[in-house]
Design a protein around this motif. Structure first.
Motif, PDB file in Angstrom:
ATOM      1  N   GLY A 178       0.800  -1.222   0.000  1.00  0.00           N
ATOM      2  CA  GLY A 178       0.000   0.000   0.000  1.00  0.00           C
ATOM      3  C   GLY A 178       0.834   1.274   0.000  1.00  0.00           C
ATOM      4  O   GLY A 178       0.313   2.357   0.249  1.00  0.00           O
ATOM      5  N   ALA A 179       2.112   1.150  -0.315  1.00  0.00           N
ATOM      6  CA  ALA A 179       2.987   2.328  -0.394  1.00  0.00           C
ATOM      7  C   ALA A 179       2.522   3.241  -1.535  1.00  0.00           C
ATOM      8  O   ALA A 179       1.827   2.792  -2.453  1.00  0.00           O
ATOM      9  CB  ALA A 179       4.434   1.893  -0.640  1.00  0.00           C
ATOM     10  N   PRO A 220      -5.086  -9.201   2.849  1.00  0.00           N
ATOM     11  CA  PRO A 220      -4.502  -7.871   3.108  1.00  0.00           C
ATOM     12  C   PRO A 220      -4.412  -6.951   1.894  1.00  0.00           C
ATOM     13  O   PRO A 220      -4.293  -5.735   2.051  1.00  0.00           O
ATOM     14  CB  PRO A 220      -3.113  -8.194   3.667  1.00  0.00           C
ATOM     15  CG  PRO A 220      -3.302  -9.513   4.356  1.00  0.00           C
ATOM     16  CD  PRO A 220      -4.237 -10.261   3.425  1.00  0.00           C
ATOM     17  N   TYR A 221      -4.488  -7.502   0.673  1.00  0.00           N
ATOM     18  CA  TYR A 221      -4.463  -6.622  -0.501  1.00  0.00           C
ATOM     19  C   TYR A 221      -5.561  -5.562  -0.428  1.00  0.00           C
ATOM     20  O   TYR A 221      -5.351  -4.414  -0.819  1.00  0.00           O
ATOM     21  CB  TYR A 221      -4.623  -7.415  -1.800  1.00  0.00           C
ATOM     22  CG  TYR A 221      -3.390  -8.139  -2.267  1.00  0.00           C
ATOM     23  CD1 TYR A 221      -2.121  -7.564  -2.166  1.00  0.00           C
ATOM     24  CD2 TYR A 221      -3.486  -9.398  -2.849  1.00  0.00           C
ATOM     25  CE1 TYR A 221      -0.998  -8.233  -2.611  1.00  0.00           C
ATOM     26  CE2 TYR A 221      -2.364 -10.071  -3.302  1.00  0.00           C
ATOM     27  CZ  TYR A 221      -1.123  -9.484  -3.179  1.00  0.00           C
ATOM     28  OH  TYR A 221      -0.008 -10.149  -3.625  1.00  0.00           O
ATOM     29  N   GLN A 234      -4.924  -1.382  -0.613  1.00  0.00           N
ATOM     30  CA  GLN A 234      -5.493  -0.423  -1.562  1.00  0.00           C
ATOM     31  C   GLN A 234      -6.023   0.810  -0.843  1.00  0.00           C
ATOM     32  O   GLN A 234      -5.964   1.915  -1.384  1.00  0.00           O
ATOM     33  CB  GLN A 234      -6.593  -1.082  -2.405  1.00  0.00           C
ATOM     34  CG  GLN A 234      -7.150  -0.174  -3.490  1.00  0.00           C
ATOM     35  CD  GLN A 234      -6.095   0.281  -4.487  1.00  0.00           C
ATOM     36  OE1 GLN A 234      -5.681  -0.466  -5.355  1.00  0.00           O
ATOM     37  NE2 GLN A 234      -5.654   1.528  -4.377  1.00  0.00           N
ATOM     38  N   THR A 235      -6.516   0.657   0.392  1.00  0.00           N
ATOM     39  CA  THR A 235      -7.034   1.808   1.128  1.00  0.00           C
ATOM     40  C   THR A 235      -5.921   2.732   1.613  1.00  0.00           C
ATOM     41  O   THR A 235      -6.184   3.877   1.961  1.00  0.00           O
ATOM     42  CB  THR A 235      -7.878   1.374   2.349  1.00  0.00           C
ATOM     43  OG1 THR A 235      -7.018   0.756   3.321  1.00  0.00           O
ATOM     44  CG2 THR A 235      -9.000   0.436   1.960  1.00  0.00           C
ATOM     45  N   LYS A 236      -4.685   2.255   1.622  1.00  0.00           N
ATOM     46  CA  LYS A 236      -3.549   3.044   2.124  1.00  0.00           C
ATOM     47  C   LYS A 236      -2.919   3.940   1.058  1.00  0.00           C
ATOM     48  O   LYS A 236      -2.062   4.753   1.382  1.00  0.00           O
ATOM     49  CB  LYS A 236      -2.454   2.112   2.656  1.00  0.00           C
ATOM     50  CG  LYS A 236      -2.840   1.330   3.878  1.00  0.00           C
ATOM     51  CD  LYS A 236      -1.667   0.450   4.291  1.00  0.00           C
ATOM     52  CE  LYS A 236      -1.934  -0.303   5.558  1.00  0.00           C
ATOM     53  NZ  LYS A 236      -0.769  -1.111   5.946  1.00  0.00           N
ATOM     54  N   THR A 237      -3.318   3.762  -0.197  1.00  0.00           N
ATOM     55  CA  THR A 237      -2.659   4.506  -1.273  1.00  0.00           C
ATOM     56  C   THR A 237      -3.685   5.089  -2.238  1.00  0.00           C
ATOM     57  O   THR A 237      -4.775   4.530  -2.404  1.00  0.00           O
ATOM     58  CB  THR A 237      -1.665   3.600  -2.045  1.00  0.00           C
ATOM     59  OG1 THR A 237      -1.003   4.381  -3.038  1.00  0.00           O
ATOM     60  CG2 THR A 237      -2.343   2.413  -2.700  1.00  0.00           C
TER      61      THR A 237
END
Length: 140
Positions: free
Chosen positions: A71-72, A122-123, A127-130
């Motif tokens: 998610g970077a 966790p994918y 996606q919510t982190k980026t």
């Protein structure tokens, strides 16, 4: 240069790769209790072979890989290698196959994204982190 191999500078990735190479199979090598495959690709700048262990996303003998980088905000380093040199070798268990990577979009991406999230939940969180849409490649 193509016969030169460069291991990952990231310690846990290098150790995971070495374990796969030593035992000759990806069986028993997991991330968070989920199976991995080992991809061999060619570096875009160096031309050296690079090993990349990735989560196993497979459906009916076809594979997908996800350029999540946890998610970077930026793509993983291997993303540019794959775009420049889409011919890869994939090892799943003891099976080794030569494939070509193709980035997918639209409905096809959505189908493979759902399969990827099923294989490795966790994918969805990544996606919510980026703000970037996490790329998905199908290997054919």
């Amino acid at each position: 240069m193509a016969d030169q191999i460069e291991m990952s500078p990231t310690d846990w990735v290098r150790k995971q790769t070495e374990r796969i190479l030593e035992q000759g199979t990806t069986d028993g090598v997991e991330v968070f209790d989920r199976p991995v495959v080992l991809l061999t690709m060619t570096g875009a700048k160096t031309g050296k072979k690079r090993y990349v262990p990735l989560m196993r996303v497979e459906q009916d003998g076809r594979y997908a890989i996800v350029a999540s980088k946890g998610g970077a905000p930026e793509h993983p380093a291997w993303y540019n290698n794959l775009k420049a040199n889409p011919a890869v070798t994939l090892q799943d268990g003891e099976k080794v196959v030569e494939l070509t990577a193709r980035e997918v979009e639209g409905d096809e991406r959505e189908q493979w994204w759902q399969r990827a999230v099923e294989a490795y939940p966790p994918y969805a969180e990544y996606q919510t982190k980026t703000s970037r849409q996490i790329p998905v490649f199908v290997l054919e």
